[in-house]
Design a protein around this motif. Structure first.
Motif, PDB file in Angstrom:
ATOM      1  N   GLY A  66      -2.547  16.100  14.968  1.00 55.85           N
ATOM      2  CA  GLY A  66      -1.839  15.524  13.990  1.00 55.85           C
ATOM      3  C   GLY A  66      -0.368  15.373  14.364  1.00 55.85           C
ATOM      4  N   HIS A  67       0.237  16.364  15.038  1.00 57.11           N
ATOM      5  CA  HIS A  67       1.592  16.308  15.355  1.00 57.11           C
ATOM      6  C   HIS A  67       1.629  15.158  16.470  1.00 57.11           C
ATOM      7  CE1 HIS A  67       3.556  20.379  13.935  1.00 57.11           C
ATOM      8  NE2 HIS A  67       2.644  19.668  13.190  1.00 57.11           N
ATOM      9  N   VAL A  68       0.541  15.174  17.426  1.00 62.29           N
ATOM     10  CA  VAL A  68       0.774  14.221  18.374  1.00 62.29           C
ATOM     11  C   VAL A  68       0.752  12.725  18.126  1.00 62.29           C
ATOM     12  CG1 VAL A  68      -0.759  13.258  20.355  1.00 62.29           C
ATOM     13  CG2 VAL A  68      -0.217  15.891  20.289  1.00 62.29           C
ATOM     14  N   LEU A  69      -0.214  12.669  16.821  1.00 63.84           N
ATOM     15  CA  LEU A  69      -0.318  11.341  16.289  1.00 63.84           C
ATOM     16  C   LEU A  69       1.077  10.851  15.604  1.00 63.84           C
ATOM     17  CD1 LEU A  69      -1.813   8.997  15.312  1.00 63.84           C
ATOM     18  CD2 LEU A  69      -2.691  10.213  13.157  1.00 63.84           C
ATOM     19  N   GLY A  70       1.590  11.966  15.036  1.00 64.97           N
ATOM     20  CA  GLY A  70       3.066  11.651  14.376  1.00 64.97           C
ATOM     21  C   GLY A  70       3.897  11.147  15.335  1.00 64.97           C
ATOM     22  N   ALA A  71       4.083  11.935  16.425  1.00 61.05           N
ATOM     23  CA  ALA A  71       4.994  11.506  17.549  1.00 61.05           C
ATOM     24  C   ALA A  71       4.748  10.096  17.894  1.00 61.05           C
ATOM     25  CB  ALA A  71       5.004  12.624  18.739  1.00 61.05           C
ATOM     26  N   ALA A  72       3.463   9.857  18.344  1.00 67.05           N
ATOM     27  CA  ALA A  72       3.068   8.605  18.751  1.00 67.05           C
ATOM     28  C   ALA A  72       3.314   7.308  17.887  1.00 67.05           C
ATOM     29  CB  ALA A  72       1.507   8.528  18.958  1.00 67.05           C
ATOM     30  N   VAL A  73       3.362   7.619  16.538  1.00 66.28           N
ATOM     31  CA  VAL A  73       3.905   6.576  15.649  1.00 66.28           C
ATOM     32  C   VAL A  73       5.137   6.532  15.503  1.00 66.28           C
ATOM     33  CG1 VAL A  73       3.567   5.888  13.154  1.00 66.28           C
ATOM     34  CG2 VAL A  73       1.487   6.875  14.223  1.00 66.28           C
ATOM     35  N   ARG A  74       5.759   7.415  15.431  1.00 68.60           N
ATOM     36  CA  ARG A  74       7.338   7.385  15.667  1.00 68.60           C
ATOM     37  C   ARG A  74       7.831   6.689  16.883  1.00 68.60           C
ATOM     38  NH1 ARG A  74      11.657   9.366  13.088  1.00 68.60           N
ATOM     39  NH2 ARG A  74      10.281  10.512  11.429  1.00 68.60           N
ATOM     40  N   HIS A  75       7.189   6.942  17.796  1.00 70.50           N
ATOM     41  CA  HIS A  75       7.688   6.433  19.175  1.00 70.50           C
ATOM     42  C   HIS A  75       7.632   5.088  19.026  1.00 70.50           C
ATOM     43  CE1 HIS A  75       7.741   5.506  23.622  1.00 70.50           C
ATOM     44  NE2 HIS A  75       6.921   4.801  23.325  1.00 70.50           N
ATOM     45  N   TRP A  76       6.804   4.353  18.433  1.00 69.20           N
ATOM     46  CA  TRP A  76       6.423   2.957  18.405  1.00 69.20           C
ATOM     47  C   TRP A  76       7.204   2.300  17.133  1.00 69.20           C
ATOM     48  CZ3 TRP A  76       5.416   0.585  22.605  1.00 69.20           C
ATOM     49  CH2 TRP A  76       4.300   0.969  23.454  1.00 69.20           C
ATOM     50  N   LEU A  77       7.492   2.902  16.143  1.00 64.88           N
ATOM     51  CA  LEU A  77       7.597   2.152  14.807  1.00 64.88           C
ATOM     52  C   LEU A  77       8.913   2.767  13.985  1.00 64.88           C
ATOM     53  CD1 LEU A  77       3.817   2.013  13.503  1.00 64.88           C
ATOM     54  CD2 LEU A  77       5.450   0.183  14.428  1.00 64.88           C
TER      55      LEU A  77
ATOM     56  N   GLU B 192      11.279   0.052  14.359  1.00 63.03           N
ATOM     57  CA  GLU B 192      10.500  -1.211  13.919  1.00 63.03           C
ATOM     58  C   GLU B 192      10.103  -1.416  12.383  1.00 63.03           C
ATOM     59  OE1 GLU B 192       9.172  -3.668  15.769  1.00 63.03           O
ATOM     60  OE2 GLU B 192       9.703  -3.075  17.724  1.00 63.03           O
ATOM     61  N   ILE B 193      10.071  -0.449  11.712  1.00 59.93           N
ATOM     62  CA  ILE B 193       9.989  -0.385  10.147  1.00 59.93           C
ATOM     63  C   ILE B 193      11.153   0.365   9.451  1.00 59.93           C
ATOM     64  CG2 ILE B 193       8.495   0.423   8.358  1.00 59.93           C
ATOM     65  CD1 ILE B 193       6.236   0.454  10.260  1.00 59.93           C
ATOM     66  N   PRO B 194      11.780  -0.826   8.451  1.00 64.75           N
ATOM     67  CA  PRO B 194      12.788  -0.123   7.911  1.00 64.75           C
ATOM     68  C   PRO B 194      12.724   0.846   6.814  1.00 64.75           C
ATOM     69  CG  PRO B 194      12.916  -2.628   7.724  1.00 64.75           C
ATOM     70  CD  PRO B 194      11.654  -2.157   8.388  1.00 64.75           C
ATOM     71  N   GLY B 195      13.290   1.990   6.897  1.00 61.50           N
ATOM     72  CA  GLY B 195      12.891   3.112   5.971  1.00 61.50           C
ATOM     73  C   GLY B 195      11.765   3.870   6.578  1.00 61.50           C
ATOM     74  N   PHE B 196      11.562   3.937   7.724  1.00 59.98           N
ATOM     75  CA  PHE B 196      10.363   4.553   8.260  1.00 59.98           C
ATOM     76  C   PHE B 196      10.590   6.184   8.209  1.00 59.98           C
ATOM     77  CE2 PHE B 196       8.591   7.048  11.858  1.00 59.98           C
ATOM     78  CZ  PHE B 196       7.149   6.700  11.497  1.00 59.98           C
ATOM     79  N   ASP B 197       9.568   6.657   7.784  1.00 62.80           N
ATOM     80  CA  ASP B 197       9.748   8.207   7.674  1.00 62.80           C
ATOM     81  C   ASP B 197       8.170   8.754   7.795  1.00 62.80           C
ATOM     82  OD1 ASP B 197      10.743  10.807   7.858  1.00 62.80           O
ATOM     83  OD2 ASP B 197      11.496  10.596   5.749  1.00 62.80           O
ATOM     84  N   GLU B 198       7.991   9.956   8.200  1.00 57.20           N
ATOM     85  CA  GLU B 198       6.782  10.821   8.068  1.00 57.20           C
ATOM     86  C   GLU B 198       6.715  11.633   6.676  1.00 57.20           C
ATOM     87  OE1 GLU B 198       5.559  12.515  11.980  1.00 57.20           O
ATOM     88  OE2 GLU B 198       7.416  11.949  12.394  1.00 57.20           O
ATOM     89  N   LEU B 199       5.711  11.233   6.109  1.00 58.45           N
ATOM     90  CA  LEU B 199       5.687  11.871   4.561  1.00 58.45           C
ATOM     91  C   LEU B 199       5.095  12.970   4.671  1.00 58.45           C
ATOM     92  CD1 LEU B 199       5.032   8.596   2.738  1.00 58.45           C
ATOM     93  CD2 LEU B 199       7.113   9.797   3.041  1.00 58.45           C
ATOM     94  N   LYS B 200       3.380  13.062   4.767  1.00 59.96           N
ATOM     95  CA  LYS B 200       2.669  14.243   4.819  1.00 59.96           C
ATOM     96  C   LYS B 200       1.443  14.295   5.616  1.00 59.96           C
ATOM     97  CE  LYS B 200       0.405  12.663   0.453  1.00 59.96           C
ATOM     98  NZ  LYS B 200       0.045  13.126  -0.980  1.00 59.96           N
TER      99      LYS B 200
ATOM    100  N   ALA C 244      -8.616  14.116   8.071  1.00 60.90           N
ATOM    101  CA  ALA C 244      -7.432  14.176   9.076  1.00 60.90           C
ATOM    102  C   ALA C 244      -6.778  12.900   9.083  1.00 60.90           C
ATOM    103  CB  ALA C 244      -7.786  14.673  10.214  1.00 60.90           C
ATOM    104  N   ALA C 245      -5.518  12.846   8.599  1.00 63.40           N
ATOM    105  CA  ALA C 245      -4.550  11.670   8.383  1.00 63.40           C
ATOM    106  C   ALA C 245      -3.103  12.061   8.173  1.00 63.40           C
ATOM    107  CB  ALA C 245      -5.163  10.992   7.356  1.00 63.40           C
ATOM    108  N   CYS C 246      -2.289  11.215   8.603  1.00 64.33           N
ATOM    109  CA  CYS C 246      -0.870  11.346   8.524  1.00 64.33           C
ATOM    110  C   CYS C 246      -0.298  10.066   7.840  1.00 64.33           C
ATOM    111  CB  CYS C 246      -0.179  11.402   9.912  1.00 64.33           C
ATOM    112  SG  CYS C 246      -0.635  12.714  11.053  1.00 64.33           S
ATOM    113  N   GLU C 247       0.469  10.499   6.859  1.00 67.38           N
ATOM    114  CA  GLU C 247       1.047   9.388   6.067  1.00 67.38           C
ATOM    115  C   GLU C 247       2.612   9.132   6.220  1.00 67.38           C
ATOM    116  OE1 GLU C 247       0.296   9.896   1.776  1.00 67.38           O
ATOM    117  OE2 GLU C 247      -1.890  10.458   2.224  1.00 67.38           O
ATOM    118  N   PHE C 248       2.848   7.657   6.407  1.00 67.60           N
ATOM    119  CA  PHE C 248       4.215   7.406   6.636  1.00 67.60           C
ATOM    120  C   PHE C 248       4.707   6.467   5.611  1.00 67.60           C
ATOM    121  CE2 PHE C 248       1.600   8.071  10.419  1.00 67.60           C
ATOM    122  CZ  PHE C 248       2.221   8.813  11.257  1.00 67.60           C
ATOM    123  N   GLN C 249       6.168   6.417   5.653  1.00 65.89           N
ATOM    124  CA  GLN C 249       6.819   5.468   4.562  1.00 65.89           C
ATOM    125  C   GLN C 249       6.903   4.062   5.289  1.00 65.89           C
ATOM    126  OE1 GLN C 249       8.239   6.171   1.377  1.00 65.89           O
ATOM    127  NE2 GLN C 249       8.233   4.051   1.618  1.00 65.89           N
ATOM    128  N   GLY C 250       6.472   3.123   4.896  1.00 64.68           N
ATOM    129  CA  GLY C 250       6.593   1.872   5.470  1.00 64.68           C
ATOM    130  C   GLY C 250       5.341   1.326   5.851  1.00 64.68           C
TER     131      GLY C 250
END
Length: 272
Positions: free
Chosen positions: A135-146, A149-157, A165-171
């Motif tokens: 899950g941390h790896v996925l969060g890091a991968a999403v952050r790397h790309w986005l 790219e996405i205004p207000g991007f953030d990791e939520l929970k 298993a899933a990660c949620e993001f703002q945007g």
């Protein structure tokens, strides 16, 4: 409930591969005698169940998206207590409640002051650790790309449960990003990046340019630092969960689906 008991020492915070541990019982309470707030933590509780508190524990309580450990506590050949759920006490700050019941064949139950042997279900612990690191790896991968790219991007929970298993993001993350995210996840997994645990205060976050990650002070005991998990070369997260030592130990991690709702996105994943 044994409200005079001190905070439970979380042995798994310092060694996630400690699968057996001797611990002293500091409180034991029948389910029926628990405070209502604690009864709600163990909805399947019956008159046959108890909540046991020990001075230290290797059992990870459910929280931070990670399922609770399961296992047993034993006192010699006299008592076997099967732990089916572990939660942080809702009333007594910092105590860990081990919910479960004694084997019907046990001639006696634990008493306060008894030394017991804790043993967790290793297969489940390893799976939960793989899922949590993935899950941390996925969060890091999403952050790397986005992140840019996405205004207000953030990791939520996140959820690191095997079946959800899933990660949620703002945007709003469009479906076109699924393949690049998968490629970056594969890269991080294949690199066998070290996964390290450290303890930071607020200044450590600032020195590393990570003010956005400073947790609420109430999440750490007074005078203690925050636990962080570092995937060396990828990202850092405040985290109380258990992890594998290197990212390759997650196994094949598959990005399953990206779904969007009301300005947030959910990226589900699985480990093989």
């Amino acid at each position: 409930m044994g409200s005079t008991a001190a905070r439970t020492y979380l042995a798994f915070h310092h060694n996630a591969k400690l699968y057996k541990l001797s611990a002293v019982v500091s409180a034991i309470t029948p389910f029926s005698a628990l405070e209502e707030a604690n009864k709600l933590l163990f909805k399947k509780g019956t008159d046959d169940d108890f909540a046991v508190v020990t001075e230290k524990t290797i059992f990870h309580p459910q929280g931070g998206g990670q399922p609770s450990d399961e296992g047993v506590m034993t006192k010699g050949n006299e008592s076997v207590f099967r732990v089916s759920m572990v939660r942080m006490d809702a009333v007594n700050d910092g105590q860990v409640l081990h919910f479960g019941r004694f084997d019907s064949s046990s001639p006696s139950r634990f008493q306060v002051g008894d030394t017991v042997e804790q043993s967790i279900d290793v297969e489940k612990r390893v799976l939960y650790s793989r899922l949590h690191t993935a899950g941390h790896v996925l969060g890091a991968a999403v952050r790397h790309w986005l992140e840019k790219e996405i205004p207000g991007f953030d990791e939520l929970k996140a959820s690191h449960f095997p079946d959800s298993a899933a990660c949620e993001f703002q945007g709003s993350i469009e479906g076109k990003w699924k393949e690049p995210i998968q490629q970056k996840v594969d890269e991080y997994i294949d690199k066998a990046m070290p996964v390290e645990v450290d303890f930071w205060d607020e200044e450590d976050f600032r020195k590393n340019g990570l003010e956005r990650l400073i947790p609420d002070r109430s999440l750490a005991p007074p005078g203690e630092k925050f636990r962080v998990v570092k995937i060396v070369g990828a990202d850092v997260y405040p985290c109380g969960g258990t992890h594998v030592d290197t990212t390759d130990l997650c196994g094949k991690t598959t990005v399953k689906k990206i779904s969007r709702s009301k300005g947030t996105s959910r990226v589900s994943y699985a480990v093989n």
